[in-house]
Design a protein around this motif. Structure first.
Motif, PDB file in Angstrom:
ATOM      1  N   THR A  61       0.857  -1.180   0.000  1.00 28.07           N
ATOM      2  CA  THR A  61       0.000   0.000   0.000  1.00 28.07           C
ATOM      3  C   THR A  61       0.895   1.232   0.000  1.00 28.07           C
ATOM      4  OG1 THR A  61      -1.753  -1.138   1.202  1.00 28.07           O
ATOM      5  CG2 THR A  61      -1.771   1.265   1.261  1.00 28.07           C
ATOM      6  N   VAL A  62       0.814   2.006  -1.055  1.00 29.01           N
ATOM      7  CA  VAL A  62       1.687   3.170  -1.211  1.00 29.01           C
ATOM      8  C   VAL A  62       1.035   4.382  -0.535  1.00 29.01           C
ATOM      9  CG1 VAL A  62       2.850   4.660  -2.876  1.00 29.01           C
ATOM     10  CG2 VAL A  62       2.526   2.235  -3.388  1.00 29.01           C
ATOM     11  N   PRO A  63       1.741   5.048   0.403  1.00 35.84           N
ATOM     12  CA  PRO A  63       1.140   6.159   1.152  1.00 35.84           C
ATOM     13  C   PRO A  63       1.072   7.448   0.352  1.00 35.84           C
ATOM     14  CG  PRO A  63       3.404   5.859   1.841  1.00 35.84           C
ATOM     15  CD  PRO A  63       3.117   4.754   0.863  1.00 35.84           C
ATOM     16  N   VAL A  64       0.325   7.427  -0.746  1.00 34.64           N
ATOM     17  CA  VAL A  64       0.212   8.602  -1.601  1.00 34.64           C
ATOM     18  C   VAL A  64      -0.490   9.743  -0.874  1.00 34.64           C
ATOM     19  CG1 VAL A  64      -0.745   9.501  -3.758  1.00 34.64           C
ATOM     20  CG2 VAL A  64       0.189   7.180  -3.672  1.00 34.64           C
ATOM     21  N   SER A  65      -1.534   9.420  -0.117  1.00 38.79           N
ATOM     22  CA  SER A  65      -2.330  10.454   0.541  1.00 38.79           C
ATOM     23  C   SER A  65      -1.505  11.279   1.510  1.00 38.79           C
ATOM     24  CB  SER A  65      -3.509   9.816   1.269  1.00 38.79           C
ATOM     25  OG  SER A  65      -4.367   9.174   0.364  1.00 38.79           O
ATOM     26  N   ALA A  66      -0.575  10.614   2.210  1.00 36.88           N
ATOM     27  CA  ALA A  66       0.267  11.352   3.149  1.00 36.88           C
ATOM     28  C   ALA A  66       1.097  12.394   2.414  1.00 36.88           C
ATOM     29  CB  ALA A  66       1.171  10.390   3.918  1.00 36.88           C
ATOM     30  N   GLY A  67       1.599  12.023   1.231  1.00 29.16           N
ATOM     31  CA  GLY A  67       2.372  12.974   0.451  1.00 29.16           C
ATOM     32  C   GLY A  67       1.516  14.118  -0.070  1.00 29.16           C
ATOM     33  N   LEU A  68       0.302  13.807  -0.498  1.00 31.41           N
ATOM     34  CA  LEU A  68      -0.597  14.861  -0.983  1.00 31.41           C
ATOM     35  C   LEU A  68      -0.921  15.854   0.113  1.00 31.41           C
ATOM     36  CD1 LEU A  68      -3.185  12.868  -3.143  1.00 31.41           C
ATOM     37  CD2 LEU A  68      -1.554  14.573  -3.971  1.00 31.41           C
ATOM     38  N   LEU A  69      -1.099  15.344   1.326  1.00 33.02           N
ATOM     39  CA  LEU A  69      -1.525  16.193   2.436  1.00 33.02           C
ATOM     40  C   LEU A  69      -0.362  16.793   3.209  1.00 33.02           C
ATOM     41  CD1 LEU A  69      -4.520  14.040   3.708  1.00 33.02           C
ATOM     42  CD2 LEU A  69      -4.607  16.129   2.335  1.00 33.02           C
ATOM     43  N   ALA A  70       0.872  16.552   2.728  1.00 28.54           N
ATOM     44  CA  ALA A  70       2.022  17.162   3.392  1.00 28.54           C
ATOM     45  C   ALA A  70       1.927  18.687   3.328  1.00 28.54           C
ATOM     46  CB  ALA A  70       3.323  16.685   2.748  1.00 28.54           C
ATOM     47  N   ASP A  71       1.308  19.192   2.281  1.00 30.81           N
ATOM     48  CA  ASP A  71       1.050  20.631   2.152  1.00 30.81           C
ATOM     49  C   ASP A  71      -0.431  20.771   1.803  1.00 30.81           C
ATOM     50  OD1 ASP A  71       0.792  23.298   1.473  1.00 30.81           O
ATOM     51  OD2 ASP A  71       2.711  23.396   0.400  1.00 30.81           O
ATOM     52  N   THR A  72      -1.254  20.875   2.825  1.00 32.02           N
ATOM     53  CA  THR A  72      -2.704  20.851   2.600  1.00 32.02           C
ATOM     54  C   THR A  72      -3.176  22.050   1.795  1.00 32.02           C
ATOM     55  OG1 THR A  72      -3.019  21.863   4.784  1.00 32.02           O
ATOM     56  CG2 THR A  72      -3.203  19.466   4.649  1.00 32.02           C
ATOM     57  N   ASP A  73      -2.562  23.212   2.006  1.00 33.51           N
ATOM     58  CA  ASP A  73      -2.980  24.399   1.255  1.00 33.51           C
ATOM     59  C   ASP A  73      -2.770  24.194  -0.241  1.00 33.51           C
ATOM     60  OD1 ASP A  73      -3.714  25.690   3.575  1.00 33.51           O
ATOM     61  OD2 ASP A  73      -1.835  26.810   3.772  1.00 33.51           O
ATOM     62  N   ALA A  74      -1.596  23.657  -0.607  1.00 33.65           N
ATOM     63  CA  ALA A  74      -1.305  23.426  -2.020  1.00 33.65           C
ATOM     64  C   ALA A  74      -2.223  22.343  -2.592  1.00 33.65           C
ATOM     65  CB  ALA A  74       0.163  23.022  -2.199  1.00 33.65           C
ATOM     66  N   TYR A  75      -2.528  21.340  -1.780  1.00 33.35           N
ATOM     67  CA  TYR A  75      -3.411  20.259  -2.237  1.00 33.35           C
ATOM     68  C   TYR A  75      -4.807  20.790  -2.527  1.00 33.35           C
ATOM     69  CZ  TYR A  75      -6.464  16.167  -1.852  1.00 33.35           C
ATOM     70  OH  TYR A  75      -7.427  15.213  -2.066  1.00 33.35           O
ATOM     71  N   VAL A  91      -2.484  16.946 -11.066  1.00 36.67           N
ATOM     72  CA  VAL A  91      -1.682  15.874 -11.694  1.00 36.67           C
ATOM     73  C   VAL A  91      -0.230  15.988 -11.243  1.00 36.67           C
ATOM     74  CG1 VAL A  91      -0.752  15.026 -13.881  1.00 36.67           C
ATOM     75  CG2 VAL A  91      -3.192  15.551 -13.675  1.00 36.67           C
ATOM     76  N   GLU A  92       0.291  17.205 -11.192  1.00 34.65           N
ATOM     77  CA  GLU A  92       1.678  17.399 -10.765  1.00 34.65           C
ATOM     78  C   GLU A  92       1.864  16.985  -9.310  1.00 34.65           C
ATOM     79  OE1 GLU A  92       2.468  21.491 -11.579  1.00 34.65           O
ATOM     80  OE2 GLU A  92       3.069  21.106 -13.667  1.00 34.65           O
ATOM     81  N   ARG A  93       0.949  17.402  -8.435  1.00 34.75           N
ATOM     82  CA  ARG A  93       1.084  17.077  -7.017  1.00 34.75           C
ATOM     83  C   ARG A  93       0.902  15.580  -6.792  1.00 34.75           C
ATOM     84  NH1 ARG A  93       2.263  20.735  -3.829  1.00 34.75           N
ATOM     85  NH2 ARG A  93       2.027  19.268  -2.103  1.00 34.75           N
ATOM     86  N   PHE A  94      -0.056  14.991  -7.470  1.00 35.37           N
ATOM     87  CA  PHE A  94      -0.302  13.561  -7.294  1.00 35.37           C
ATOM     88  C   PHE A  94       0.891  12.741  -7.792  1.00 35.37           C
ATOM     89  CE2 PHE A  94      -1.873   9.403  -8.376  1.00 35.37           C
ATOM     90  CZ  PHE A  94      -2.740   9.099  -7.340  1.00 35.37           C
ATOM     91  N   SER A  95       1.413  13.103  -8.948  1.00 35.71           N
ATOM     92  CA  SER A  95       2.543  12.364  -9.510  1.00 35.71           C
ATOM     93  C   SER A  95       3.758  12.477  -8.608  1.00 35.71           C
ATOM     94  CB  SER A  95       2.866  12.881 -10.911  1.00 35.71           C
ATOM     95  OG  SER A  95       1.761  12.690 -11.781  1.00 35.71           O
ATOM     96  N   ARG A  96       4.013  13.679  -8.090  1.00 34.61           N
ATOM     97  CA  ARG A  96       5.159  13.863  -7.197  1.00 34.61           C
ATOM     98  C   ARG A  96       4.987  13.055  -5.921  1.00 34.61           C
ATOM     99  NH1 ARG A  96       4.606  18.996  -6.279  1.00 34.61           N
ATOM    100  NH2 ARG A  96       5.506  19.539  -8.296  1.00 34.61           N
ATOM    101  N   ALA A  97       3.780  13.094  -5.353  1.00 36.36           N
ATOM    102  CA  ALA A  97       3.520  12.351  -4.118  1.00 36.36           C
ATOM    103  C   ALA A  97       3.647  10.850  -4.340  1.00 36.36           C
ATOM    104  CB  ALA A  97       2.119  12.692  -3.583  1.00 36.36           C
ATOM    105  N   THR A  98       3.212  10.372  -5.498  1.00 32.87           N
ATOM    106  CA  THR A  98       3.285   8.944  -5.792  1.00 32.87           C
ATOM    107  C   THR A  98       4.722   8.481  -5.953  1.00 32.87           C
ATOM    108  OG1 THR A  98       1.126   9.016  -6.888  1.00 32.87           O
ATOM    109  CG2 THR A  98       2.522   7.133  -7.366  1.00 32.87           C
ATOM    110  N   VAL A  99       5.511   9.241  -6.689  1.00 30.04           N
ATOM    111  CA  VAL A  99       6.913   8.875  -6.894  1.00 30.04           C
ATOM    112  C   VAL A  99       7.651   8.842  -5.559  1.00 30.04           C
ATOM    113  CG1 VAL A  99       9.102   9.631  -7.899  1.00 30.04           C
ATOM    114  CG2 VAL A  99       7.014   9.673  -9.276  1.00 30.04           C
ATOM    115  N   LEU A 100       7.405   9.841  -4.706  1.00 28.79           N
ATOM    116  CA  LEU A 100       8.055   9.871  -3.391  1.00 28.79           C
ATOM    117  C   LEU A 100       7.583   8.711  -2.517  1.00 28.79           C
ATOM    118  CD1 LEU A 100       7.981  13.701  -2.614  1.00 28.79           C
ATOM    119  CD2 LEU A 100       9.968  12.309  -3.251  1.00 28.79           C
TER     120      LEU A 100
END
Length: 205
Positions: A61-75, A91-100
């Motif tokens: 299970t890849v913790p994508v949501s945690a990466g998306l919510l690391a900066d809630t304002d930007a999300y 798309v940019e934020r999701f892709s970055r969060a997924t790769v990380l």
């Protein structure tokens, strides 16, 4: 929830790059927000389901949501842009969060393998002993008791101490309970690796 055939058809297309497709699916779900409660959990499950369907993950299970919510304002700004007709920010934020998140998961796997290899040098047991099977189990179930060993490995609960004691003596396990009843053991090494994984997943900035 209203089932829009166009949205479902988009999520099922095979001619769209996977991460942008999942990002748009996520943003669309968050825009619909179909439930009075549980939208976040359902949205996270949807992301994991799509990642597996597209072959990007298999068992982790890849913790994508945690990466998306690391900066809630930007999300939330990215979601607003999507609702205004511009999908690029989400798309940019999701892709970055997924790769990380994938890199984080790979680091966890590497850490667990290193821990398990280290144990090989400190465990004293015959090569055919079930102690080795218990050690393998600890990398995915770092808190164990006699009942779990019976369920996972078929070890009779009355014999559990034969395999837990050598691991305790080697410092691989620490008993987390006091007294003779309902005894529980934990693996500090594996729990520390999981804590580090969770910290990286939720890192801000």
């Amino acid at each position: 929830m209203t089932r829009n055939p166009h949205r479902v058809a988009f999520a099922q297309r095979a001619d769209v790059p996977a991460l942008p497709q999942i990002a748009v699916g996520h943003a669309q779900f968050e825009t619909i927000h179909p439930f009075t409660d549980g939208n976040g959990r359902t949205g996270r499950a949807l992301v994991q389901s799509l990642l597996r369907k597209k072959g990007l993950t298999r068992q982790v299970t890849v913790p994508v949501s945690a990466g998306l919510l690391a900066d809630t304002d930007a999300y939330f700004a990215a979601l607003t842009s999507y609702r205004d007709g511009d999908a690029t920010p989400i798309v940019e934020r999701f892709s970055r969060a997924t790769v990380l998140a994938i890199a984080n998961g790979r680091q966890l796997v590497a850490d667990l393998r290193e821990i398990r290899e280290h144990w090989n040098g400190v465990i004293t047991a015959r090569s055919d002993s079930a102690v080795w099977k218990v050690a393998d189990l600890l990398t995915r179930r770092p808190v164990v008791n006699a009942v779990l060993l019976a369920q996972e490995l078929g070890i009779e609960s009355t014999n559990a101490h034969r395999y837990l004691n050598p691991l305790t003596e080697a410092g691989i396990l620490v008993e987390a309970t006091n007294g003779p009843r309902n005894r529980v053991w934990r693996s500090p090494d594996v729990l520390a690796a999981l804590d580090a994984f969770a910290e990286r997943a939720g890192r801000r900035g």
